[in-house]
Design an enzyme around this catalytic site. Structure first.
Site, short mmCIF file in Angstrom:
data_model
loop_
_atom_site.label_atom_id
_atom_site.label_comp_id
_atom_site.label_asym_id
_atom_site.label_seq_id
_atom_site.Cartn_x
_atom_site.Cartn_y
_atom_site.Cartn_z
N ASP A 1 36.36 114.42 48.37
CA ASP A 1 35.42 114.32 47.69
C ASP A 1 35.29 115.72 46.89
OD1 ASP A 1 33.51 113.54 45.88
OD2 ASP A 1 32.34 112.49 47.22
C1 BGC Z 1 31.04 112.04 44.01
C2 BGC Z 1 32.22 111.11 43.93
C3 BGC Z 1 32.91 111.49 42.47
C4 BGC Z 1 33.13 113.00 42.49
C5 BGC Z 1 33.76 113.34 41.21
C6 BGC Z 1 31.15 113.45 44.00
O1 BGC Z 1 29.96 114.12 43.63
O2 BGC Z 1 30.64 111.99 45.54
O3 BGC Z 1 31.95 109.90 44.33
O4 BGC Z 1 34.08 110.60 42.42
O5 BGC Z 1 32.06 113.56 42.49
O6 BGC Z 1 32.71 113.12 39.97
#
Ligand code: BGC
Length: 938
Positions: free
Chosen positions: A706
């Site tokens: 993530d």
């Molecule tokens: C989230 C993800 C997301 C990523 C990119 C993170 O804060 O948990 O689900 O895909 O950001 O935006």
């Protein structure tokens, strides 16, 4: 009719159908619904002005071209009229009570202030209308769990008052819940409205889907994918939800209906799988085949009512308790009929494998530790329209214990805790008891070295391109052998957010992120959020999809697949290879803020829905990233909390959906979580990412972290520990600003030099990434093979201009410098500032912006700014919540010969600006004068 391949009208029609099918009708007294044509409707509730198309955070940031809420949809339907007087009262009130978006990331309130509805107002409306429709709205999302408080899980006083007065004044009251997931429902008994529907958050077509159900154009066939219990405390996970240090899954596998049906049936208001229809059905099992490895049911469904409709058939198993203990019911299969006319029948076939009905022994109590087993005893199957109404249709006796699959211990907890287990009391009922959850006996992250592939001897650049591997002219190993240590360290670093190397405003770029990698023929591949549609922080428009809960409640996998065909095509059109979705964490508790992105409390429903979405996208060669792998069931402390769960609960509940999606849909992109599970951050869990995902399930693809996640052991991890991440075979760290400059200051080079990270491990990740990219449209475009669709799509004109409030004038006089009046600039979410720049002196200019993140933002907040000169995107900057100090962004404006428009687009709130100035860096007055003179002569 448009002849475009990407036909947004067709996309919208499928989405509208999906919303309508996902809507769950909980109550419909005296057949108040469908509404009679000609009804005059009194529409209550301020959500008529702000229909929630999705929840908040990264999963909701889609710039939809339009969002049609319930009010707009009712107004557009000629069969109905709205009470004009009431409408005018709301219109007046809203002027002084505009939408409050909060400030910055994760701060949008869960609800919006409601207009007080007095009993006089309700009576007055009742005198002039036939029926009241009351809208109640809620949001929540990333970094912002729901809470058991008024305005989130519970209704506010104003909402209570509104319901009380409207139900007292009207005979017919229909309540619509525009929410991301289930909320407290005790008020239904109290006010007894005639009809109640979860209309969820339906994306840009949401209001239309809702009105299709109200009008009866679509007969509701949505069924709950979560249990609605009386009180939040009744959920088995509530006691441990929201912990700051540990998140202990003490309820073990008894999540949602698995708990309620076993131990607490009386706590349920609406059971799992429940939903009403405007017609009635009979469900008659007609055949049952018991094979060696699977069981098949044939079920005949007949529409016994008077209007057309669809029915969902659900199959549950009850397994023997044995030494392991098992829930009273587990969903093992389901199917939905087509639209049946009155009297029409359809026979559905549902197949259930032995693997599906087996239980995992994580303690060895059956004599078979780390195995899926069929316990000795009776297996009974129940079929019906929800978990409560499913009736016994068949059973078989398992003569003796059978091992269905022998695995080995993985991800077992390191912290001791007690887990739930049923015991049978004197009355033959199940009671909750607790036993010690078996703890880890082996740290396989430490043992991983034994499984390492040998290092490929480095050869230096031999001129082999990735296209040669694709064409079968060279092996992947020969290709990988060319990669230097620097190449290897860079390829595992994804860049973003909003990397200029890929489609503007997207979440991440990976693959050929350096010149050296590009030279070897590795293109830069693009991924972006998901799951509610394509997130492009440049402000570009994309289709906003119905949320995960809504789609799951439709129980219609074919429809979901069709919807995701369109999503796939839109990704392809925007040159995005990978959507960062579906989100598929289990709705362990209704208070999880991101439930709107996920599907259900049940793993089968979750896995099947995610699989259908992937199959849909795969049609066009793009894919989705199944996330967050795994146990991301709360937002509170999401990058610090350690999730503690038994291996059995991990495998049977939290990983099962992912397993189904990998095995059935060939998922080949996975995102690990921010959090840690049983001792390791998931990004660095060799057990999770290599042993279970790749070795057990046969996953072939990439795993990414993530965004800015940590690596390493629980509590000790940090986001520079990429060596731990690579060792787990989590291939890509998301995200750094520059891979070549190692802007994240990760420890790869250091650990490689120290020998604690092997070159073979980096090569394995590089191989995974290259193999993945070779199968993606970005590669087809590079080698110009199989890219006919891209060429066709490129010819289709876009219609995605952004609206703006006004044009801000900026004149640069003789001194060559001008400052933008900051009072004119709007930085709130979706603000598009257009500045018309004119100047005395032609030449090169420089734009400088001094900015920082709002001081109250959480560190993981994302605040993007896109800077355009006329139609050209010059720069995208994404500050994170950590960027709390002022910084100056410089953008050269080369060759300014005539007035131009500068566009500053803010996709999220939260950026603070100290100044914006434009100054002359080089006069080119003479040069331009001559150039224009020449052009004039010609
Ligand atoms: C989230 C993800 C997301 C990523 C990119 C993170 O804060 O948990 O689900 O895909 O950001 O935006």
């Amino acid at each position: 009719m448009s002849s475009k391949i990407f036909d947004v009208e067709k996309f919208a029609a499928v989405a509208r159908r999906a919303v309508a099918e996902g809507i769950v009708l909980l109550k419909n007294d005296d057949g108040v619904l469908p509404l009679e044509a000609g009804s005059k409707i009194a529409l209550f509730g301020r959500s008529q002005f702000n229909y929630y198309k999705s929840g908040t955070g990264s999963g909701g940031m889609v710039n939809a071209k339009y969002v049609i809420g319930v009010r707009e949809a009712l107004e557009a339907d000629e069969r109905f009229t709205l009470d004009e007087e009431l409408k005018a009262i709301y219109d007046e009130w809203i002027k002084d009570n505009p939408f409050d978006a909060g400030i910055g990331w994760a701060s949008e309130p869960w609800f919006q202030k409601e207009m007080p509805v007095t009993s006089e107002l309700a009576k007055q409306a009742a005198d002039s209308s036939d029926v009241a429709v009351v809208l109640i709205g809620r949001t929540a999302g990333e970094d912002q769990d729901n809470s058991n408080s008024q305005g989130s899980y519970l209704l506010t006083d104003d909402e209570h008052e509104m319901l009380k007065n409207v139900t007292a004044a009207f005979e017919k009251v229909v309540v619509l819940l525009n929410v991301g997931n289930i909320i407290d429902m005790k008020w239904v008994e109290k006010y007894n409205p005639s009809a109640v529907l979860y209309i969820w958050q339906g994306g840009q077509e949401g209001g239309l889907g809702a009105v299709d159900v109200l009008s009866g154009d679509v007969n509701p066939s949505g069924r709950l994918t979560d249990t609605v219990a009386r009180d939040i405390e009744d959920y088995s996970s509530t006691a441990n939800f929201g912990g700051n240090k540990y998140n202990i899954q003490q309820e073990d596998i008894y999540v949602g209906y698995r708990y309620f049906e076993t131990f607490a049936k009386d706590k349920v208001l609406y059971p799992f799988g429940f939903g009403l229809s405007y017609t009635s059905f009979s469900i008659v099992p007609t055949a049952f085949y018991y094979g060696v490895e699977e069981t098949e049911f044939e079920v005949q469904v007949t529409n016994t009512g008077s209007v057309k409709g669809q029915q969902v058939v659900q199959v549950y198993v009850s397994k023997p308790q044995g030494a392991l203990g098992n829930p009273a019911r587990e969903l093992v299969g389901f199917a939905k009929t087509k639209e049946l006319q009155p009297g029409e029948q359809e026979t559905l076939s549902i197949v259930i494998t032995n693997y599906q009905i087996s239980s995992y022994d994580d303690s060895g109590v059956t004599g078979h530790k780390s195995a899926y087993v069929l316990l000795e005893g009776e297996y009974s199957f129940y079929i019906g329209e929800n978990v409560r109404e499913a009736t016994l249709v068949a059973s078989f006796e398992q003569e003796e214990l059978e091992v269905v699959e022998q695995l080995s211990e993985a991800m077992a907890p390191v912290v001791e805790f007690e887990r739930m287990k049923p015991i049978v009391n004197g009355a033959g009922e199940f009671e909750v008891s607790y036993e010690k959850a078996p703890v880890s006996t082996v740290d396989s992250n430490e043992l991983r070295v034994e499984a390492l592939k040998p290092e490929i001897k480095q050869t230096g650049d031999k001129g082999i391109k990735l296209a040669d591997v694709d064409a079968g002219k060279a092996s992947m190993d020969d290709f990988i052998a060319q990669l230097s240590d620097e190449d290897l360290c860079c390829i595992v670093r994804g860049e973003g957010m909003s990397s200029p190397k890929v489609t503007p405003g997207c979440g991440g770029a990976y693959g050929g992120v350096t010149d050296s990698l590009l030279e070897k023929g590795i293109p830069v591949s693009c991924c972006t959020d998901g799951p509610s549609g394509i997130r492009m922080d440049s402000g570009k428009r994309a289709f906003a999809m119905p949320n995960g809960t809504c789609l799951a409640c439709a129980w219609n996998l074919d429809l979901t697949e069709e919807l995701y065909n369109w999503e796939g095509l839109e990704l392809r059109k925007n040159k995005v290879d990978v959507l960062l979705g579906p989100g598929m964490n289990i709705h362990r508790n209704p208070l999880n803020g991101r439930n709107f992105e996920y599907f259900s409390e049940d793993p089968l429903v979750t896995g099947k829905n995610a699989a259908a979405q992937l199959k849909g996208m795969h049609k066009y060669g793009v894919t989705g990233t199944i996330k967050h792998f795994a146990l991301n069931t709360q937002e509170t402390g999401r990058h610090t909390v350690e999730h503690v769960a038994s291996e059995r609960a991990i495998r049977e509940i939290y990983l099962k959906g992912f397993e189904i999606t990998v095995k059935e849909a060939g998922a080949h992109a996975v995102m690990t979580t921010y959090g840690s599970v049983n001792g390791y951050y998931t990004s660095s869990s060799y057990d999770l990412v290599t042993r279970i995902l790749r070795n057990e399930w046969g996953f072939k693809g990439i795993v990414m972290t993530d965004w800015w996640a940590k690596g390493g052991r629980s509590y000790k991890g940090n986001n520079a520990d990429m060596a731990s991440i690579v060792r787990a075979q989590n291939d890509i760290y998301m995200v750094t600003s520059s891979a070549i400059d190692n802007t994240n200051k990760d420890n790869l080079e250091e650990e490689l030099a120290a020998g604690t990270l092997s070159r073979a491990e980096l090569q394995t990740c590089a191989r995974n990434i290259c193999q993945f990219i070779m199968g993606k449209p970005v590669f087809a475009r590079l080698i110009e093979k199989g890219n006919e669709l891209d060429l066709q799509l490129a010819e289709e004109a876009d219609d995605d201009e952004l609206e703006f409030d006004k044009i801000i004038d900026l004149r640069i006089d003789e001194d060559g410098v001008a400052e933008v009046d900051l009072a004119e600039i709007k930085t709130s979410r979706n603000s598009n500032n257009i500045i018309s720049v004119s100047f005395k002196e032609r030449g090169d200019y420089k734009l400088e912006l001094t900015v920082r993140a709002g001081q109250n933002l959480s560190d993981l907040a994302q605040i993007p700014l896109s800077i355009f000169k006329d139609k050209d995107l010059l720069k995208m900057v994404t500050l994170t919540g950590e960027d709390k100090d002022w910084q100056t962004i410089e953008v050269p404006l080369i060759g300014c010969a005539m007035t131009f428009f500068l566009k500053l687009y803010f996709a999220q709130d939260g950026m603070e600006i100290k100044n914006i100035r434009i100054s002359l860096t080089k006069s080119r007055e003479e040069e331009f004068r001559m150039l224009f003179a020449r052009m004039g002569e010609e």
